[in-house]
Design a protein around this motif. Sequence first.
Motif, PDB file in Angstrom:
ATOM      1  N   MET A   1       0.902  -1.121   0.183  1.00 36.74           N
ATOM      2  CA  MET A   1       0.022  -0.002  -0.094  1.00 36.74           C
ATOM      3  C   MET A   1       0.767   1.313   0.192  1.00 36.74           C
ATOM      4  O   MET A   1       1.979   1.354   0.671  1.00 36.74           O
ATOM      5  CB  MET A   1      -0.797  -0.045   1.187  1.00 36.74           C
ATOM      6  N   ASN A   2       0.414   2.160  -0.725  1.00 37.29           N
ATOM      7  CA  ASN A   2       1.230   3.646  -0.629  1.00 37.29           C
ATOM      8  C   ASN A   2       1.138   4.094   0.775  1.00 37.29           C
ATOM      9  O   ASN A   2       0.193   4.343   1.355  1.00 37.29           O
ATOM     10  CB  ASN A   2       0.516   4.615  -1.651  1.00 37.29           C
TER      11      ASN A   2
ATOM     12  N   THR B   1      -7.137  -3.705   9.511  1.00 38.05           N
ATOM     13  CA  THR B   1      -5.855  -4.339   9.464  1.00 38.05           C
ATOM     14  C   THR B   1      -5.880  -5.520  10.187  1.00 38.05           C
ATOM     15  O   THR B   1      -6.616  -5.813  10.983  1.00 38.05           O
ATOM     16  CB  THR B   1      -4.819  -3.197  10.150  1.00 38.05           C
TER      17      THR B   1
ATOM     18  N   GLN C   1      -0.168  -4.931   1.664  1.00 35.64           N
ATOM     19  CA  GLN C   1       0.964  -5.196   2.590  1.00 35.64           C
ATOM     20  C   GLN C   1       1.358  -3.770   2.929  1.00 35.64           C
ATOM     21  O   GLN C   1       1.531  -2.825   2.374  1.00 35.64           O
ATOM     22  CB  GLN C   1       2.153  -5.649   2.065  1.00 35.64           C
ATOM     23  N   VAL C   2       1.207  -3.931   4.576  1.00 34.64           N
ATOM     24  CA  VAL C   2       1.822  -2.605   5.182  1.00 34.64           C
ATOM     25  C   VAL C   2       3.211  -3.056   5.530  1.00 34.64           C
ATOM     26  O   VAL C   2       4.181  -2.020   5.433  1.00 34.64           O
ATOM     27  CB  VAL C   2       1.001  -2.128   6.367  1.00 34.64           C
ATOM     28  N   ALA C   3       3.349  -4.076   6.180  1.00 35.80           N
ATOM     29  CA  ALA C   3       4.692  -4.614   6.532  1.00 35.80           C
ATOM     30  C   ALA C   3       4.580  -5.995   6.277  1.00 35.80           C
ATOM     31  O   ALA C   3       3.424  -6.567   6.372  1.00 35.80           O
ATOM     32  CB  ALA C   3       5.224  -4.170   7.975  1.00 35.80           C
ATOM     33  N   PRO C   4       5.547  -6.734   6.509  1.00 33.89           N
ATOM     34  CA  PRO C   4       5.520  -8.103   6.417  1.00 33.89           C
ATOM     35  C   PRO C   4       4.575  -8.957   7.178  1.00 33.89           C
ATOM     36  O   PRO C   4       3.841 -10.012   6.806  1.00 33.89           O
ATOM     37  CB  PRO C   4       7.031  -8.752   6.486  1.00 33.89           C
ATOM     38  N   SER C   5       4.433  -8.450   8.346  1.00 34.57           N
ATOM     39  CA  SER C   5       3.696  -8.956   9.325  1.00 34.57           C
ATOM     40  C   SER C   5       2.331  -8.263   9.570  1.00 34.57           C
ATOM     41  O   SER C   5       1.658  -8.237  10.668  1.00 34.57           O
ATOM     42  CB  SER C   5       4.244  -9.119  10.605  1.00 34.57           C
ATOM     43  N   LEU C   6       2.006  -7.206   8.858  1.00 34.21           N
ATOM     44  CA  LEU C   6       0.856  -6.461   8.777  1.00 34.21           C
ATOM     45  C   LEU C   6       0.051  -6.167   7.430  1.00 34.21           C
ATOM     46  O   LEU C   6       0.819  -5.779   6.625  1.00 34.21           O
ATOM     47  CB  LEU C   6       1.393  -5.351   9.563  1.00 34.21           C
TER      48      LEU C   6
END
Lengths: 210, 239
Positions: free
Chosen positions: A82-83, A113, A164-169
């Motif tokens: 995501m931007n 999320t 994806q926001v972060a690999p785990s989020l």
Amino acid sequence: MQSPVYYALVNPNLSILMNMCFIFQRITIPEIMKDEWFKKNYKPPVFYEKEDADLDDVQALFKDSEEYRVTEKKEEQQPTAMNAFELISMSRGLKLDNLFDVEQGFKRETRFTSKCPANEIISKIVKAAKPLGFDIHKKNYKMRLENVKAGRKGNLNVATEIFQVAPSLHMVEVRKAKGDTLEFHMFCKNLSSSLEDVVWKTEEDMQETK
Amino acid sequence: MIQCIEGFQTLFLRCCDLDYKQSRGLEDPELLARETVFSVSEIEALYELFKKISSAVIDDGLINKEEFQLALFKTNKKESLFADRVFDLFDTKHNGILGFEEFARALSVFHPNAPVDDKIDFSFQLYDLKQQGFIERQEVKQMVVATLAESGMNLSDEVIESIIDKACLQPCIADFTFEEADTKHDGKIDKEEWRSLVLQHPSLLKNMTLQYLNREIEEDEIPSRSSIHPFGERTYLKQ
């Protein structure tokens, strides 16, 4: 009040109707729709929404052409990132709409999320949507959920996409693609109760204060 | 004796003129309408909203930071990096309070008819946290973290922080977006790069437009009769 000259060139019924639009007592849309001139050759509109998203992947599932098949072989490894500013713009401090105490009506899209892996999110959504009577069409991390039964404005169509926001989020977007907004709202409520263990924060949570 | 009192009154008013001017009623809606995107009736409606917000804590015809937070979050206990930036940008006189003129001029940028360039400028300044004229990678990361940390669930601050820290240790969207935006590869996003980014992704400006500022009513999915108060509560007559 004199009508402009050109009105004379037009159908007299139309000219009377147009005059009614300009005099003090403005005619309303429903009244216009009852007028004889309007009703001539009138076909009521069919409801279909303008879908902003790229429909290529959904169409690829239905069209069995070679061209689309080649693209399908290369499966996306990760959901689209995501931007960052898109995420930031969801912050409550930047939603100046809240200055106005206006009844916002039902939303046409919502987000939440999740800390679960993307594939797990997808399978949980599928598991939740099927018993609600929805057909699932899936491509990569995008899905189309279609209500088998028609509702007030045709079959409710919901598009979901995982970013994806972060690999785990991850951020999941759930958007009404077609159909009645109230039905969409009810669908989201049902979905969120089935997805309790997947959802970390809903957009509403982010808007609310402690 | 009466003349003495009147004289004193005039002197008193003159002394207070500086602040008095700012908190006086709606003086010249036409002027503001000319200098902003608003129509005169929109200015008048906006003034009603301003009066409501500015009287919430101190009834002085001015909006202070607390009243602004109250209006935005319905509580004055919420600290927000973003609300602070917005307030600072509204406060063009830099005196910690918003008069109606500042309020209206700032909100004019959010009107659907405002030029896109104004929206692009405003949003750039908003995200330029340190006001250096450019946006740094660290600022992007800070804003992503701040957004994720906005709480609603009953998670304690430490839990939230640990989740976010863990998530952002690895390359996250702040990095990807920064890379995409920084086309000159100089470690900063300048105004030009911001402009290109936003023109490529128009949805990044969606919170820069407030439909309610425009007094036209949306017909979609509203029963045929509704009564709408300017910037107030909308009541529906159910069919």
